[in-house]
Enzyme design. Structure first.
Site, PDB file in Angstrom:
ATOM      1  N   PHE A   7      31.879 -26.564   8.324  1.00  0.00           N
ATOM      2  CA  PHE A   7      31.433 -26.918   9.640  1.00  0.00           C
ATOM      3  C   PHE A   7      29.891 -27.071   9.711  1.00  0.00           C
ATOM      4  O   PHE A   7      29.140 -25.905   9.543  1.00  0.00           O
ATOM      5  CB  PHE A   7      31.860 -25.988  10.477  1.00  0.00           C
ATOM      6  CG  PHE A   7      33.431 -25.848  10.871  1.00  0.00           C
ATOM      7  CD1 PHE A   7      33.869 -26.701  12.033  1.00  0.00           C
ATOM      8  CD2 PHE A   7      34.487 -25.342  10.258  1.00  0.00           C
ATOM      9  CE1 PHE A   7      35.161 -26.840  12.494  1.00  0.00           C
ATOM     10  CE2 PHE A   7      35.866 -25.524  10.319  1.00  0.00           C
ATOM     11  CZ  PHE A   7      35.964 -26.117  11.516  1.00  0.00           C
ATOM     12  N   ASP A   8      29.294 -28.151  10.296  1.00  0.00           N
ATOM     13  CA  ASP A   8      28.022 -28.274  10.836  1.00  0.00           C
ATOM     14  C   ASP A   8      27.943 -27.350  11.969  1.00  0.00           C
ATOM     15  O   ASP A   8      28.885 -26.776  12.737  1.00  0.00           O
ATOM     16  CB  ASP A   8      27.888 -29.444  11.618  1.00  0.00           C
ATOM     17  CG  ASP A   8      26.335 -29.630  12.033  1.00  0.00           C
ATOM     18  OD1 ASP A   8      25.387 -28.991  11.473  1.00  0.00           O
ATOM     19  OD2 ASP A   8      26.479 -30.357  13.024  1.00  0.00           O
ATOM     20  N   LEU A   9      27.075 -26.689  12.515  1.00  0.00           N
ATOM     21  CA  LEU A   9      26.641 -25.772  13.641  1.00  0.00           C
ATOM     22  C   LEU A   9      26.102 -26.363  14.777  1.00  0.00           C
ATOM     23  O   LEU A   9      27.020 -26.442  15.662  1.00  0.00           O
ATOM     24  CB  LEU A   9      25.743 -24.485  13.079  1.00  0.00           C
ATOM     25  CG  LEU A   9      25.242 -23.620  14.174  1.00  0.00           C
ATOM     26  CD1 LEU A   9      26.601 -22.931  14.652  1.00  0.00           C
ATOM     27  CD2 LEU A   9      24.386 -22.465  13.632  1.00  0.00           C
ATOM     28  N   ASP A  10      25.068 -26.783  14.705  1.00  0.00           N
ATOM     29  CA  ASP A  10      24.530 -27.585  15.795  1.00  0.00           C
ATOM     30  C   ASP A  10      25.238 -28.546  16.482  1.00  0.00           C
ATOM     31  O   ASP A  10      25.255 -29.879  15.580  1.00  0.00           O
ATOM     32  CB  ASP A  10      22.946 -27.857  15.931  1.00  0.00           C
ATOM     33  CG  ASP A  10      22.122 -26.455  15.565  1.00  0.00           C
ATOM     34  OD1 ASP A  10      22.532 -25.475  16.045  1.00  0.00           O
ATOM     35  OD2 ASP A  10      21.082 -26.709  15.118  1.00  0.00           O
TER      36      ASP A  10
END
Length: 219
Positions: A7-10
């Protein structure tokens, strides 16, 4: 069969718009004397590595971009880190995916130390086997480098078992450069056009659509 979800965060796990744009505006003012009145004009900074963002969005050279990054972090690590909103459906999604046997990891261009603090703040760390991100010194900064670093920490699993999930073209392009498939999400800051142009293997319009999109890779 997909086993690992990166998963990407932002813009994927949380909405960091306020903290990032205010910290970018602070850096531009301090380093370049550029005052930004409309923070919405700075959303392009959400997703890419910061140095890249300053160079691409404001045309500064690398040396100036590095100074901007330092100034950004001055504000972000104290104030901007928690000027952030959790997508309400995200904890339930992560809990369900973990219960189904997926191994959840982050692969974010945000410095790993910041990512850990944010996920701890929102009580999301419990769902992740590995919180992986960029390094403060820039030795790991691009999405490709972050994904490769994440794969290495997991013991180099079969790349066909990995799926990257993110909201910007950098997530898609970085994943494909690492020979990993990628899902683009539309509830963050990238448009469908941006994600399709980058070659996303699938698109999830909402958080609620993600389970079915992930499951489709088992077909």
């Amino acid at each position: 069969m997909i086993r690992y979800l990166f998963f990407d965060l932002d813009g994927t796990l949380t909405n960091p718009k306020e903290g990032i744009t205010k910290s970018v505006a602070y850096a531009l003012d301090k380093v370049c004397g550029i005052q930004v009145d409309d923070l919405d004009t700075l959303t392009a900074y959400i997703g890419p590595p910061l140095v890249t963002g300053f160079m691409e969005n404001h045309g500064v050279d690398r040396e100036t971009a590095l100074k901007c990054q330092d100034a950004y972090r001055e504000r972000f690590r104290v104030v901007g880190l928690f000027e952030n909103r959790l997508f309400p459906e995200m904890p339930g999604l992560l809990a369900d995916l973990k219960a189904q046997g997926y191994v959840l990891c982050t692969a974010t261009s945000k410095p790993q130390d910041f990512a850990v603090r944010i996920l701890d703040h929102f009580n999301l760390s419990q769902y992740f086997t590995l919180i992986s991100g960029a390094t403060m010194d820039g030795t790991i900064s691009t999405k490709l480098q972050v994904i490769e670093h994440t794969l290495a920490q997991l013991g180099h699993p079969d790349r066909d078992s990995v799926l990257m999930i993110g909201d910007r073209r950098h997530d898609i392009e970085g994943a494909h450069a690492a020979q990993v498939r990628a899902v683009g999400v539309l509830f963050g800051f990238g448009s469908r056009e941006e994600l399709e142009r980058a070659g996303a293997d699938a698109i999830a319009p909402t958080i609620g659509d993600l389970p079915a999109v992930i499951a489709s890779f088992a077909d």
